[in-house]
Design a protein around this motif. Structure first.
Motif, PDB file in Angstrom:
ATOM      1  N   MET A  81      -1.298   8.857  -0.553  1.00  0.00           N
ATOM      2  CA  MET A  81      -0.799   7.589  -0.033  1.00  0.00           C
ATOM      3  C   MET A  81      -0.707   6.526  -1.133  1.00  0.00           C
ATOM      4  O   MET A  81      -1.350   6.642  -2.171  1.00  0.00           O
ATOM      5  N   HIS A  82       0.072   5.500  -0.882  1.00  0.00           N
ATOM      6  CA  HIS A  82       0.200   4.377  -1.812  1.00  0.00           C
ATOM      7  C   HIS A  82      -1.167   3.749  -2.041  1.00  0.00           C
ATOM      8  O   HIS A  82      -1.987   3.663  -1.129  1.00  0.00           O
ATOM      9  N   ASN A  99      -2.050   0.793  -2.340  1.00  0.00           N
ATOM     10  CA  ASN A  99      -2.305  -0.417  -1.548  1.00  0.00           C
ATOM     11  C   ASN A  99      -2.528  -0.128  -0.066  1.00  0.00           C
ATOM     12  O   ASN A  99      -2.824  -1.041   0.712  1.00  0.00           O
ATOM     13  N   ASN A 100      -2.379   1.124   0.322  1.00  0.00           N
ATOM     14  CA  ASN A 100      -2.527   1.491   1.724  1.00  0.00           C
ATOM     15  C   ASN A 100      -4.002   1.476   2.115  1.00  0.00           C
ATOM     16  O   ASN A 100      -4.812   2.210   1.544  1.00  0.00           O
ATOM     17  N   ASN A 108      -5.860   4.711   2.857  1.00  0.00           N
ATOM     18  CA  ASN A 108      -5.906   5.701   1.791  1.00  0.00           C
ATOM     19  C   ASN A 108      -7.301   6.324   1.696  1.00  0.00           C
ATOM     20  O   ASN A 108      -8.279   5.646   1.404  1.00  0.00           O
ATOM     21  N   SER A 132       0.941   6.514   7.666  1.00  0.00           N
ATOM     22  CA  SER A 132       2.077   6.956   6.856  1.00  0.00           C
ATOM     23  C   SER A 132       3.235   5.969   6.931  1.00  0.00           C
ATOM     24  O   SER A 132       3.987   5.810   5.960  1.00  0.00           O
ATOM     25  N   ASP A 175       2.998   3.153   4.400  1.00  0.00           N
ATOM     26  CA  ASP A 175       3.302   3.574   3.033  1.00  0.00           C
ATOM     27  C   ASP A 175       4.719   3.162   2.631  1.00  0.00           C
ATOM     28  O   ASP A 175       4.945   2.697   1.508  1.00  0.00           O
ATOM     29  N   TYR A 176       5.669   3.375   3.522  1.00  0.00           N
ATOM     30  CA  TYR A 176       7.064   3.012   3.264  1.00  0.00           C
ATOM     31  C   TYR A 176       7.165   1.519   2.954  1.00  0.00           C
ATOM     32  O   TYR A 176       7.852   1.103   2.003  1.00  0.00           O
ATOM     33  N   HIS A 233       4.837  -0.461   1.682  1.00  0.00           N
ATOM     34  CA  HIS A 233       4.257  -0.744   0.364  1.00  0.00           C
ATOM     35  C   HIS A 233       5.202  -0.333  -0.764  1.00  0.00           C
ATOM     36  O   HIS A 233       5.297  -1.023  -1.793  1.00  0.00           O
ATOM     37  N   HIS A 234       5.905   0.772  -0.589  1.00  0.00           N
ATOM     38  CA  HIS A 234       6.842   1.202  -1.635  1.00  0.00           C
ATOM     39  C   HIS A 234       8.019   0.233  -1.750  1.00  0.00           C
ATOM     40  O   HIS A 234       8.505  -0.028  -2.860  1.00  0.00           O
ATOM     41  N   MET A 249       6.647  10.758  -1.430  1.00  0.00           N
ATOM     42  CA  MET A 249       5.498  10.341  -0.636  1.00  0.00           C
ATOM     43  C   MET A 249       4.818  11.591  -0.094  1.00  0.00           C
ATOM     44  O   MET A 249       5.478  12.574   0.228  1.00  0.00           O
ATOM     45  N   HIS A 298       1.624  12.717   2.657  1.00  0.00           N
ATOM     46  CA  HIS A 298       0.620  12.336   3.655  1.00  0.00           C
ATOM     47  C   HIS A 298      -0.009  13.610   4.205  1.00  0.00           C
ATOM     48  O   HIS A 298       0.590  14.286   5.038  1.00  0.00           O
TER      49      HIS A 298
END
Length: 286
Positions: free
Chosen positions: A1-2, A4-5, A8, A76, A79-80, A82-83, A268, A270
């Motif tokens: 995961m990102h 910043n998530n 995570n 999940s 995550d999108y 944050h990207h 990505m 997950h």
């Protein structure tokens, strides 16, 4: 995961989650290791969990999902978001984005507004989804001024009718239907159920037909989106979409190259699921 998530590498804190959403209590139990968990093959349990996550971590006062609609796994989905934040310049102005196919859950619009305070427009071709999304926005007053839900009345259009003259959006995002037919969707569900080792046919994340499949599947939908994006090339900073199927990447790249767009793929992961985001622009070099 990102990185910043907030989900995570963290286990769900079911004790705290039950406090914000009492509906979750009926589904939580201790497994053979003495750990609190839920039956992830039970669609009602999954909905209760994700509602609790939205209330506990993202300050929603309530969130409702009509029966049979797609229940998004919040960790999940964020995550999108944050990207996208990594791609756009968030330092100088208010950010505005479009969530294509907002769905009844309105998850991406909600997370964009709550995590980064973005202004979001969510569009959908299905009136039932639009009404449910509007209801979800109405349940949390903090969202009222941040999110607008629009009914896309022309099924052939993606951006047309949503982006008006003189509008500018920092980004668009989309989680397109990835199956090409109901038969293919059912086949995919059967595979998923076998992997979960459960005996009954139950989609633990649900989904209406328009959420799970469309003619031509994911590849054709994204290619249509790319073609239409050329009309609005000066009105959107970055166009983005999820690509679920790896085999669709090459044909999507070919179309973007043909249209002289700058683009890149963001991977990505997950758990055991691997996916990616396609990002393209006609005004930025990516």
């Amino acid at each position: 995961m990102h990185f910043n998530n907030i989900h995570n590498n963290k286990k769900y804190n079911f004790e705290k989650l039950q406090l914000v959403n009492s509906e979750l209590k009926d589904f939580v139990f201790k497994n053979e290791h003495g750990t609190l968990t839920i039956d992830f093959a039970n669609s009602n349990a999954v909905i209760a969990l994700n509602k609790a996550l939205l209330m506990y971590h993202y300050n929603l006062q309530d969130w409702q999902l009509p029966k049979g609609y797609l229940c998004p796994p919040v960790p999940s989905r964020v995550d999108y978001i944050h990207h996208i934040a990594d791609i756009i310049n968030t330092s100088s102005k208010k950010i505005t984005g479009i969530d294509i196919g907002v769905g009844a859950n309105a998850i991406y619009s909600i997370l964009g507004a709550q995590v980064y305070h973005w202004n979001m427009i969510g569009s959908d071709i299905h009136l039932e989804s639009v009404l449910a999304a509007k209801n979800n926005i109405s349940l949390t007053p903090a969202l009222h001024d941040k999110i607008t839900i629009i009914h896309q009345t022309k099924k052939a259009n993606i951006f047309e009718g949503i982006i008006k003259e003189n509008d500018f959006f920092d980004f668009t995002m989309c989680n397109p239907p990835f199956h090409s037919s109901e038969k293919e969707a059912i086949k995919g569900t059967s595979r998923k159920i076998q992997n979960l080792q459960i005996k009954k046919m139950e989609l633990n994340f649900g989904g209406q037909s328009n959420e799970l499949w469309c003619n031509g599947g994911e590849a054709l939908f994204i290619k249509r989106m790319i073609k239409e994006s050329t009309i609005f090339k000066k009105q959107v900073g970055y166009f983005t979409s999820l690509i679920s199927k790896k085999e669709n990447i090459l044909k999507i790249k070919k179309q973007l190259t043909k249209l002289k767009a700058s683009f890149k793929i963001i991977p990505m992961e997950h758990g055991n699921k691997k996916t990616r985001i396609i990002v393209w622009s006609f005004i930025h070099v990516i």
